[in-house]
Design a protein around this motif. Structure first.
Motif, PDB file in Angstrom:
ATOM      1  N   UNK A  56       0.085   0.495 -28.128  1.00  0.00           N
ATOM      2  CA  UNK A  56       0.961  -0.581 -28.615  1.00  0.00           C
ATOM      3  C   UNK A  56       2.311  -0.969 -27.578  1.00  0.00           C
ATOM      4  N   UNK A  57       2.080  -0.171 -26.404  1.00  0.00           N
ATOM      5  CA  UNK A  57       3.017  -0.182 -25.380  1.00  0.00           C
ATOM      6  C   UNK A  57       2.434  -0.883 -24.228  1.00  0.00           C
ATOM      7  N   UNK A  58       3.141  -1.884 -23.454  1.00  0.00           N
ATOM      8  CA  UNK A  58       2.664  -2.447 -22.301  1.00  0.00           C
ATOM      9  C   UNK A  58       3.037  -1.483 -21.060  1.00  0.00           C
ATOM     10  N   UNK A  59       2.141  -1.121 -20.648  1.00  0.00           N
ATOM     11  CA  UNK A  59       2.453  -0.164 -19.393  1.00  0.00           C
ATOM     12  C   UNK A  59       1.944  -0.808 -18.029  1.00  0.00           C
ATOM     13  N   UNK A  60       2.598  -0.603 -17.062  1.00  0.00           N
ATOM     14  CA  UNK A  60       2.723  -1.253 -15.852  1.00  0.00           C
ATOM     15  C   UNK A  60       2.495  -0.359 -14.435  1.00  0.00           C
ATOM     16  N   UNK A  61       2.043  -0.873 -13.321  1.00  0.00           N
ATOM     17  CA  UNK A  61       2.036  -0.023 -12.194  1.00  0.00           C
ATOM     18  C   UNK A  61       2.106  -1.005 -11.015  1.00  0.00           C
ATOM     19  N   UNK A  62       3.103  -0.651 -10.329  1.00  0.00           N
ATOM     20  CA  UNK A  62       3.215  -1.590  -9.322  1.00  0.00           C
ATOM     21  C   UNK A  62       2.401  -1.165  -8.010  1.00  0.00           C
ATOM     22  N   UNK A  63       1.659  -1.772  -7.498  1.00  0.00           N
ATOM     23  CA  UNK A  63       0.778  -1.411  -6.279  1.00  0.00           C
ATOM     24  C   UNK A  63       1.377  -2.168  -4.922  1.00  0.00           C
ATOM     25  N   UNK A  64       1.818  -1.259  -4.048  1.00  0.00           N
ATOM     26  CA  UNK A  64       2.349  -1.979  -2.802  1.00  0.00           C
ATOM     27  C   UNK A  64       1.350  -1.158  -1.548  1.00  0.00           C
ATOM     28  N   UNK A  65       0.636  -1.743  -0.903  1.00  0.00           N
ATOM     29  CA  UNK A  65      -0.083  -1.264   0.466  1.00  0.00           C
ATOM     30  C   UNK A  65       0.734  -1.596   1.573  1.00  0.00           C
ATOM     31  N   UNK A  66       0.151  -0.844   2.682  1.00  0.00           N
ATOM     32  CA  UNK A  66       0.666  -1.200   4.028  1.00  0.00           C
ATOM     33  C   UNK A  66      -0.142  -2.423   4.662  1.00  0.00           C
ATOM     34  N   UNK A  67      -1.145  -2.742   4.111  1.00  0.00           N
ATOM     35  CA  UNK A  67      -2.048  -3.622   4.783  1.00  0.00           C
ATOM     36  C   UNK A  67      -0.987  -5.152   4.698  1.00  0.00           C
ATOM     37  N   UNK A  68      -1.279  -5.774   5.765  1.00  0.00           N
ATOM     38  CA  UNK A  68      -0.514  -6.993   6.194  1.00  0.00           C
ATOM     39  C   UNK A  68      -1.407  -8.129   6.298  1.00  0.00           C
ATOM     40  N   UNK A  69      -0.964  -9.400   6.112  1.00  0.00           N
ATOM     41  CA  UNK A  69      -1.887 -10.394   6.244  1.00  0.00           C
ATOM     42  C   UNK A  69      -1.151 -11.549   6.865  1.00  0.00           C
ATOM     43  N   UNK A  70      -1.892 -12.580   7.639  1.00  0.00           N
ATOM     44  CA  UNK A  70      -1.053 -13.581   8.058  1.00  0.00           C
ATOM     45  C   UNK A  70      -0.949 -14.828   7.140  1.00  0.00           C
ATOM     46  N   UNK A  71      -1.337 -14.917   6.319  1.00  0.00           N
ATOM     47  CA  UNK A  71      -1.301 -15.939   5.090  1.00  0.00           C
ATOM     48  C   UNK A  71      -1.272 -15.287   3.686  1.00  0.00           C
ATOM     49  N   UNK A  72      -0.506 -15.848   2.889  1.00  0.00           N
ATOM     50  CA  UNK A  72      -0.465 -15.442   1.487  1.00  0.00           C
ATOM     51  C   UNK A  72      -1.675 -15.532   0.784  1.00  0.00           C
TER      52      UNK A  72
END
Length: 97
Positions: A56-72
């Motif tokens: 009954x509770x919205x859980x969230x996880x922010x995933x941020x990686x070191x990987x970089x890309x030239x395009x969005x």
């Protein structure tokens, strides 16, 4: 004390921090994945928000990686794939502290 707050960002209000922009959303195994690539200079860092309602509770996880890309677009597609992999490997354990 005011000087130290300004120096180290203690006076910054939460409203000043922009919310990540969602570029694409995908449902996977009962989770919602929101790709949120982060622009850094001329590149985009792989990032995503993984959400699921648990007990009954919205859980969230922010995933941020070191990987970089030239395009969005590339950062978006790889974020969705990586988030699916994380979900398949960890399931709801990603929400544990």
């Amino acid at each position: 004390m005011s000087f130290l707050k300004k120096l180290f960002g203690g006076s910054r209000e939460a409203a000043e921090i922009p919310a990540p922009k969602v570029t694409e959303t995908l449902d996977h195994a009962g989770f919602t994945i929101k790709a949120t690539p982060m622009q850094e200079g001329g590149q985009f860092r792989l990032a995503a928000l993984i959400e699921k309602e648990v007990g009954g509770t919205m859980k969230s996880h922010q995933m941020i990686r070191a990987d970089m890309f030239s395009s969005k677009e590339d950062a978006t597609q790889f974020a969705l794939k990586k988030a699916q992999q994380v979900i398949d490997e960890q399931g709801e354990a990603i929400f544990r502290d």
